[in-house]
Scaffold this motif. Sequence first.
Motif, mmCIF file in Angstrom:
data_model
loop_
_atom_site.group_PDB
_atom_site.id
_atom_site.type_symbol
_atom_site.label_atom_id
_atom_site.label_comp_id
_atom_site.label_asym_id
_atom_site.label_seq_id
_atom_site.Cartn_x
_atom_site.Cartn_y
_atom_site.Cartn_z
ATOM 1 N N TYR A 182 -23.600 -47.882 2.810
ATOM 2 C CA TYR A 182 -24.004 -46.645 3.789
ATOM 3 C C TYR A 182 -22.767 -46.489 4.923
ATOM 4 O O TYR A 182 -22.383 -45.619 5.388
ATOM 5 C CB TYR A 182 -25.408 -46.646 4.198
ATOM 6 N N GLU A 183 -22.525 -47.885 5.378
ATOM 7 C CA GLU A 183 -21.701 -48.172 6.608
ATOM 8 C C GLU A 183 -20.285 -47.609 6.178
ATOM 9 O O GLU A 183 -19.579 -46.922 7.074
ATOM 10 C CB GLU A 183 -21.619 -49.566 6.785
ATOM 11 N N THR A 184 -19.683 -47.815 4.766
ATOM 12 C CA THR A 184 -18.322 -47.388 4.547
ATOM 13 C C THR A 184 -18.619 -45.904 4.477
ATOM 14 O O THR A 184 -17.660 -45.092 4.482
ATOM 15 C CB THR A 184 -18.071 -48.105 3.406
ATOM 16 N N LEU A 185 -19.373 -45.374 3.620
ATOM 17 C CA LEU A 185 -19.653 -43.922 3.521
ATOM 18 C C LEU A 185 -19.487 -43.197 4.473
ATOM 19 O O LEU A 185 -18.943 -41.951 4.733
ATOM 20 C CB LEU A 185 -20.832 -43.683 2.561
ATOM 21 N N THR A 186 -20.026 -43.520 5.592
ATOM 22 C CA THR A 186 -20.367 -42.696 6.914
ATOM 23 C C THR A 186 -19.030 -43.143 7.888
ATOM 24 O O THR A 186 -19.011 -42.317 8.937
ATOM 25 C CB THR A 186 -21.695 -43.084 7.567
ATOM 26 N N THR A 187 -18.310 -44.260 7.587
ATOM 27 C CA THR A 187 -17.196 -44.385 8.562
ATOM 28 C C THR A 187 -16.032 -44.326 7.850
ATOM 29 O O THR A 187 -14.911 -44.154 8.860
ATOM 30 C CB THR A 187 -17.282 -45.880 9.349
ATOM 31 N N HIS A 236 -20.417 -38.669 10.233
ATOM 32 C CA HIS A 236 -20.238 -39.385 11.557
ATOM 33 C C HIS A 236 -21.407 -40.296 11.400
ATOM 34 O O HIS A 236 -22.423 -40.245 10.989
ATOM 35 C CB HIS A 236 -20.578 -38.676 12.600
ATOM 36 N N ALA A 237 -21.037 -41.481 11.960
ATOM 37 C CA ALA A 237 -22.023 -42.773 12.048
ATOM 38 C C ALA A 237 -22.634 -42.635 13.392
ATOM 39 O O ALA A 237 -22.302 -42.147 14.580
ATOM 40 C CB ALA A 237 -21.206 -44.007 11.880
ATOM 41 N N ASN A 238 -24.065 -42.732 13.302
ATOM 42 C CA ASN A 238 -25.116 -42.631 14.585
ATOM 43 C C ASN A 238 -25.311 -44.094 15.032
ATOM 44 O O ASN A 238 -25.582 -44.896 14.378
ATOM 45 C CB ASN A 238 -26.391 -41.988 14.173
ATOM 46 N N GLU A 239 -24.925 -44.419 16.268
ATOM 47 C CA GLU A 239 -25.237 -45.543 16.985
ATOM 48 C C GLU A 239 -26.351 -45.322 17.656
ATOM 49 O O GLU A 239 -26.423 -44.246 18.507
ATOM 50 C CB GLU A 239 -24.057 -45.713 17.881
ATOM 51 N N ARG A 240 -27.345 -45.883 17.389
ATOM 52 C CA ARG A 240 -28.684 -45.822 17.921
ATOM 53 C C ARG A 240 -29.336 -47.011 18.064
ATOM 54 O O ARG A 240 -29.076 -48.023 17.090
ATOM 55 C CB ARG A 240 -29.564 -44.647 17.330
ATOM 56 N N ARG A 241 -30.494 -47.270 18.732
ATOM 57 C CA ARG A 241 -31.228 -48.322 18.865
ATOM 58 C C ARG A 241 -32.454 -48.023 17.899
ATOM 59 O O ARG A 241 -33.237 -47.183 17.695
ATOM 60 C CB ARG A 241 -32.090 -48.334 20.340
ATOM 61 N N SER A 242 -32.738 -49.266 17.046
ATOM 62 C CA SER A 242 -33.732 -49.083 16.124
ATOM 63 C C SER A 242 -35.281 -48.839 16.558
ATOM 64 O O SER A 242 -35.506 -49.339 17.757
ATOM 65 C CB SER A 242 -33.879 -50.494 15.360
ATOM 66 N N VAL A 243 -36.114 -47.980 16.230
ATOM 67 C CA VAL A 243 -37.561 -47.787 16.397
ATOM 68 C C VAL A 243 -38.353 -48.873 15.824
ATOM 69 O O VAL A 243 -39.509 -49.041 16.326
ATOM 70 C CB VAL A 243 -37.842 -46.527 16.014
ATOM 71 N N LEU A 244 -37.897 -49.948 15.010
ATOM 72 C CA LEU A 244 -38.844 -50.659 14.597
ATOM 73 C C LEU A 244 -38.864 -52.016 15.576
ATOM 74 O O LEU A 244 -37.975 -52.408 16.474
ATOM 75 C CB LEU A 244 -38.225 -51.590 13.317
#
Length: 271
Positions: A182-187, A236-244
């Motif tokens: 997923y990381e390569t696909l989105t970046t 686009h890749a979303n930079e975010r904090r995990s909710v877990l």
Amino acid sequence: MKADLHFISGLPRAGSTLLSAILKQNPRFHASMTGPVGSLVDGMLRTMSMNNETAIFISDAQRRAIIENIFTTFYLDMPKGDVVFDTNRVWCAKLPLLTELFPKAKVICCVRRVPWVLDSIERLVRKNTLQPSGIFNFDTGGTVFSRVDGLAGPGGMVGFAWNALREAFCGEQTSCLLAVTYETLTTKPAEALAAVYDFIGEKPFKHDFNNIEFDAEEFDRRIGTPGLHRVGRSIHANERRSVLPMELIRKYENDSFWLDPARNPYNVKVI
């Protein structure tokens, strides 16, 4: 089948719908979200098993023909020379069957770090607070801990797919596998798509990564999880904090086995 057939499988929330939305820009390619063919195959295999007392009248040659005809009939309208990608998480657990029926078919496995897969599902649940999700049988109770435990269990949405992926990586049919992160696909979508085209032996196609269209609004609404298959117009890749909670992140952070060469004994290519 008149069309060439390949498969998209792997983990949920790991980019399979996004990959399909990009691939279908090619006028020769046909791809979509998870469809019914996997369930039809499973159902027919069970019906033709010895669970059915009349199965003694069905030969293996007939079984093979019937399963092949599920694909042929479902994709009846696909033109000769076109390429079909059938998406289902079950395919990673069906490699012996797929490679026997379709020796030239390839399986693209979409993968993503497991804590972020779980985070993505939990985020959807929290976003749709007024609609209980069919992912959890429309249960309104539970906590993030019980939801993650259910998802990651052997029969859970994530646990089953993860186990099927591990089985595929350690089986005898690894030559038909390509893992796309997923990381390569989105970046780096151009790099990811180039690898897919090369793997399936197709000529490159210029995709527009800023003009992607896919939404299964009615399907997602019926399972109480709006946005489950929605793809944004651009990548686009979303930079975010995990909710877990951190303890859940730590529990699953080492489960991304495709990143560890020691856990990829047959060198499945990972993009």
